[in-house]
Scaffold this motif. Structure first.
Motif, PDB file in Angstrom:
ATOM      1  N   ARG A   1      36.138  -5.842 -53.572  1.00 15.81           N
ATOM      2  CA  ARG A   1      36.228  -4.716 -54.497  1.00 15.81           C
ATOM      3  C   ARG A   1      36.357  -3.411 -53.725  1.00 15.81           C
ATOM      4  O   ARG A   1      35.666  -3.195 -52.735  1.00 15.81           O
ATOM      5  N   TYR A   2      37.263  -2.564 -54.196  1.00 12.94           N
ATOM      6  CA  TYR A   2      37.452  -1.252 -53.566  1.00 12.94           C
ATOM      7  C   TYR A   2      36.704  -0.192 -54.380  1.00 12.94           C
ATOM      8  O   TYR A   2      36.757  -0.212 -55.607  1.00 12.94           O
ATOM      9  N   PRO A   3      35.989   0.722 -53.718  1.00 12.21           N
ATOM     10  CA  PRO A   3      35.796   0.904 -52.270  1.00 12.21           C
ATOM     11  C   PRO A   3      34.494   0.285 -51.750  1.00 12.21           C
ATOM     12  O   PRO A   3      34.129   0.537 -50.613  1.00 12.21           O
ATOM     13  N   ASP A   4      33.802  -0.500 -52.585  1.00 13.51           N
ATOM     14  CA  ASP A   4      32.479  -0.996 -52.198  1.00 13.51           C
ATOM     15  C   ASP A   4      32.525  -1.875 -50.952  1.00 13.51           C
ATOM     16  O   ASP A   4      31.610  -1.835 -50.118  1.00 13.51           O
ATOM     17  N   ASP A   5      33.580  -2.682 -50.830  1.00 15.10           N
ATOM     18  CA  ASP A   5      33.634  -3.649 -49.735  1.00 15.10           C
ATOM     19  C   ASP A   5      34.324  -3.122 -48.488  1.00 15.10           C
ATOM     20  O   ASP A   5      34.446  -3.848 -47.500  1.00 15.10           O
ATOM     21  N   VAL A   6      34.815  -1.903 -48.521  1.00 14.31           N
ATOM     22  CA  VAL A   6      35.374  -1.316 -47.302  1.00 14.31           C
ATOM     23  C   VAL A   6      34.237  -1.047 -46.324  1.00 14.31           C
ATOM     24  O   VAL A   6      33.195  -0.513 -46.708  1.00 14.31           O
ATOM     25  N   ASP A   7      34.406  -1.440 -45.080  1.00 18.18           N
ATOM     26  CA  ASP A   7      33.417  -1.305 -44.009  1.00 18.18           C
ATOM     27  C   ASP A   7      32.258  -2.283 -44.162  1.00 18.18           C
ATOM     28  O   ASP A   7      31.221  -2.112 -43.533  1.00 18.18           O
ATOM     29  N   SER A   8      32.433  -3.325 -44.986  1.00 18.35           N
ATOM     30  CA  SER A   8      31.387  -4.344 -45.108  1.00 18.35           C
ATOM     31  C   SER A   8      31.760  -5.554 -44.249  1.00 18.35           C
ATOM     32  O   SER A   8      32.921  -5.749 -43.888  1.00 18.35           O
ATOM     33  N   ALA A   9      30.777  -6.374 -43.903  1.00 14.49           N
ATOM     34  CA  ALA A   9      31.011  -7.566 -43.093  1.00 14.49           C
ATOM     35  C   ALA A   9      31.743  -8.618 -43.933  1.00 14.49           C
ATOM     36  O   ALA A   9      31.267  -8.997 -45.007  1.00 14.49           O
ATOM     37  N   LEU A  10      32.887  -9.067 -43.442  1.00 14.33           N
ATOM     38  CA  LEU A  10      33.710  -9.986 -44.229  1.00 14.33           C
ATOM     39  C   LEU A  10      33.014 -11.326 -44.431  1.00 14.33           C
ATOM     40  O   LEU A  10      33.098 -11.916 -45.512  1.00 14.33           O
ATOM     41  N   GLY A  11      32.322 -11.825 -43.400  1.00 14.96           N
ATOM     42  CA  GLY A  11      31.649 -13.108 -43.523  1.00 14.96           C
ATOM     43  C   GLY A  11      30.607 -13.119 -44.614  1.00 14.96           C
ATOM     44  O   GLY A  11      30.446 -14.111 -45.337  1.00 14.96           O
ATOM     45  N   GLU A  12      29.878 -11.997 -44.768  1.00 18.14           N
ATOM     46  CA  GLU A  12      28.868 -11.911 -45.823  1.00 18.14           C
ATOM     47  C   GLU A  12      29.508 -11.816 -47.199  1.00 18.14           C
ATOM     48  O   GLU A  12      28.968 -12.324 -48.180  1.00 18.14           O
ATOM     49  N   ARG A  13      30.647 -11.144 -47.288  1.00 14.31           N
ATOM     50  CA  ARG A  13      31.286 -10.958 -48.588  1.00 14.31           C
ATOM     51  C   ARG A  13      31.975 -12.224 -49.092  1.00 14.31           C
ATOM     52  O   ARG A  13      32.168 -12.389 -50.286  1.00 14.31           O
ATOM     53  N   LEU A  14      32.386 -13.105 -48.168  1.00 17.08           N
ATOM     54  CA  LEU A  14      33.142 -14.291 -48.574  1.00 17.08           C
ATOM     55  C   LEU A  14      32.284 -15.548 -48.598  1.00 17.08           C
ATOM     56  O   LEU A  14      32.798 -16.651 -48.429  1.00 17.08           O
ATOM     57  N   GLN A  15      30.997 -15.400 -48.751  1.00 14.45           N
ATOM     58  CA  GLN A  15      30.141 -16.572 -48.898  1.00 14.45           C
ATOM     59  C   GLN A  15      30.554 -17.334 -50.162  1.00 14.45           C
ATOM     60  O   GLN A  15      30.882 -16.712 -51.181  1.00 14.45           O
ATOM     61  N   PRO A  16      30.571 -18.665 -50.172  1.00 19.66           N
ATOM     62  CA  PRO A  16      30.136 -19.570 -49.088  1.00 19.66           C
ATOM     63  C   PRO A  16      31.252 -20.041 -48.178  1.00 19.66           C
ATOM     64  O   PRO A  16      31.131 -21.106 -47.570  1.00 19.66           O
ATOM     65  N   LEU A  17      32.367 -19.308 -48.099  1.00 22.08           N
ATOM     66  CA  LEU A  17      33.439 -19.739 -47.195  1.00 22.08           C
ATOM     67  C   LEU A  17      32.952 -19.672 -45.750  1.00 22.08           C
ATOM     68  O   LEU A  17      32.306 -18.693 -45.352  1.00 22.08           O
ATOM     69  N   PRO A  18      33.284 -20.654 -44.933  1.00 23.48           N
ATOM     70  CA  PRO A  18      32.821 -20.671 -43.533  1.00 23.48           C
ATOM     71  C   PRO A  18      33.703 -19.808 -42.643  1.00 23.48           C
ATOM     72  O   PRO A  18      34.242 -20.278 -41.635  1.00 23.48           O
ATOM     73  N   VAL A  19      33.849 -18.522 -42.991  1.00 22.32           N
ATOM     74  CA  VAL A  19      34.760 -17.668 -42.234  1.00 22.32           C
ATOM     75  C   VAL A  19      34.099 -17.009 -41.031  1.00 22.32           C
ATOM     76  O   VAL A  19      34.786 -16.619 -40.090  1.00 22.32           O
ATOM     77  N   SER A  20      32.772 -16.846 -41.053  1.00 17.37           N
ATOM     78  CA  SER A  20      32.110 -16.157 -39.937  1.00 17.37           C
ATOM     79  C   SER A  20      32.329 -16.906 -38.629  1.00 17.37           C
ATOM     80  O   SER A  20      32.740 -16.314 -37.618  1.00 17.37           O
ATOM     81  N   ARG A  21      32.069 -18.209 -38.643  1.00 13.91           N
ATOM     82  CA  ARG A  21      32.262 -18.991 -37.424  1.00 13.91           C
ATOM     83  C   ARG A  21      33.738 -19.086 -37.071  1.00 13.91           C
ATOM     84  O   ARG A  21      34.110 -19.067 -35.891  1.00 13.91           O
ATOM     85  N   TRP A  22      34.589 -19.141 -38.090  1.00 10.13           N
ATOM     86  CA  TRP A  22      36.033 -19.210 -37.856  1.00 10.13           C
ATOM     87  C   TRP A  22      36.528 -17.923 -37.218  1.00 10.13           C
ATOM     88  O   TRP A  22      37.296 -17.941 -36.254  1.00 10.13           O
TER      89      TRP A  22
END
Length: 452
Positions: free
Chosen positions: A137-158
């Motif tokens: 969501r704009y602008p709330d998710d700008v400058d936020s950690a992508l791994g935390e926002r895309l839970q439960p996708l395993p993107v942090s380790r990727w």
């Protein structure tokens, strides 16, 4: 440009000389020539400093002032500054237009595009599709950690793997679990990376329909082929020996068709699997079985050797791994001329894993065919494959079995020098052998191999 600057300097110096000469003459008439000359020089210096102050103030305030119509040095400087400002404004306007065009193009893309920082994995920018596919969501998710926002996708380790990450990551959408996304990481600079997420739900549904169709058709062909094959076995040419080669060819082709159906069913089953049930795969017994199969298929036409250098077992499905290894051995025997050699070797790798390789001295594969050699029905030589009885699905089956075991297939080949197919397993697939290690002896083409 240079002649105009030169003329402006001449005019300015001429004006300065005229002022000083006039002041000197006025001083001579007044009896104080040097005082008049000094006052005139100070006035000239003060005037130049005032013009310099005006230029500095204009540059600091970023003012755009129309140049005067004079022909002095300061007038020429005004014209140069004005022209430079106009050029910068034009470039800035063009850059803004380009950015707007690129932003509009990115916003119109059906794929989600997210710009992230390399080190912090924080979101810098994303397009409109990222809202529908990834839930940003704009602008709330700008400058936020992508791994935390895309839970439960395993993107942090990727994402942490960076340039060494897998090219693709398939996962369900965090917005709608029924949507399947294909995520691709593009490191286009040292500081910023591009994450592209594409909705592949329709493609996967079509792929599933294709798999179901192939599986159903192959299953339905089983019964009529079995009937045809049975009746062909019952037919006897009798008093018409000229029918014997015809019946033999019909039997051969029906067997080939049956094998094709079985391979299609096997491939469909493998594609439907997500994982395998791990068990201890006894590699010493596996190598003995592979040697027997190779000798039976070769009929003493090749020099076959089997060597176990690892002394370990594997974790996985014995049935599936035997199918993969057997396909490689069968291909080596079929595509190696009589008198050639085939070497089956099981050894450890430098990373702690294991590798089973099948090396032959056959025809070899041209380099142009290697990238596609594991595609279904892909043939390097159609006539040679038909003569050898291949279905064109063996390497596709091998690839899928290895993928289920998180392993990979390495292929090295040179025309006229043979080929080497290596199944490489990671350390997590290695299992210590509990029983005593008995090396598998190499088999001789003239002497039956002993079984340990």
């Amino acid at each position: 440009m240079l002649p105009r600057i030169h003329s402006a300097w001449i005019r300015t110096l001429g004006l300065l000389a005229l002022v000083l000469v006039t002041a000197l003459l006025a001083g001579l008439l007044a009896g104080r020539p040097w005082m008049a000359l000094a006052i005139a020089a100070l006035g000239v210096v003060a005037w130049h400093y005032w013009k310099l102050r005006s230029v500095l103030l204009r540059l600091t305030a970023r003012q755009r002032v129309e140049p005067s119509g004079g022909d002095g040095v300061w007038d020429e400087l005004d014209r140069l500054l004005y022209r430079t400002q106009e050029e910068m404004r034009g470039r800035k306007r063009r850059l803004v237009e380009m950015l707007r065009a690129y932003s509009a193009a990115a916003a119109a893309l059906p794929d989600a595009v997210v710009v992230i920082e390399r080190n912090s994995q924080r979101v810098r920018w994303f397009n409109d599709a990222a809202t529908g596919l990834l839930g940003l969501r704009y602008p709330d998710d700008v400058d936020s950690a992508l791994g935390e926002r895309l839970q439960p996708l395993p993107v942090s380790r990727w994402l942490a793997a960076g340039r060494h990450a897998e090219p693709m990551l398939d996962a369900a959408s965090p917005v709608d679990p029924s949507l399947r996304l294909s995520l691709r990481l593009i490191p286009y600079s040292d500081e910023l990376w591009l994450l592209v997420a594409r909705d592949v739900s329709k493609m996967m549904r079509l792929e599933q329909m294709r798999r179901d169709f192939v599986a159903n058709v192959s299953h339905e062909l089983r019964t009529p082929l079995t009937v045809v094959h049975g009746y062909l076995d019952m037919l006897d040419p009798g008093d018409q020996p000229e029918w014997a080669p015809i019946l033999e060819e019909m039997r051969h082709q029906s067997q080939r068709m049956t094998q094709l159906v079985e391979d299609l069913l096997t491939l469909s089953r493998l594609e439907a699997q997500d994982s395998v049930v791990d068990e201890e795969v006894a590699m010493d017994s596996m190598l003995v079985t592979l040697r027997r199969e190779a000798e039976a298929l070769s009929q003493r036409r090749h020099d076959i050797s089997v060597e176990d250098r690892a002394g370990i077992d594997l974790l996985g499905s014995t049935r599936e791994l035997h199918s993969a290894f057997s396909n490689l051995v069968g291909n080596a025997v079929r595509y190696t001329p009589a008198g050639g050699s085939i070497a089956i070797t099981f050894a450890r790798t430098a990373d702690g894993g294991a590798e089973l390789s099948v090396r032959d001295s056959g025809y070899g594969i041209p380099a142009a065919h290697l990238p596609r050699i594991t595609e279904r029905f892909y043939r390097v030589s159609t006539s040679r494959s038909r003569e050898s009885g291949g279905t064109g699905l063996g390497l596709a089956i091998v690839k899928h079995i290895l993928q289920l075991h998180q392993a990979r297939l390495g292929i090295q080949s040179e025309v006229g020098s043979g080929s080497t197919f290596a199944c490489r397993f990671g350390p997590e697939r290695v299992h210590a052998r509990d029983r005593a290690f008995t090396p598998v002896p190499a088999a001789s083409p003239s002497t039956p191999a002993s079984i340990p």
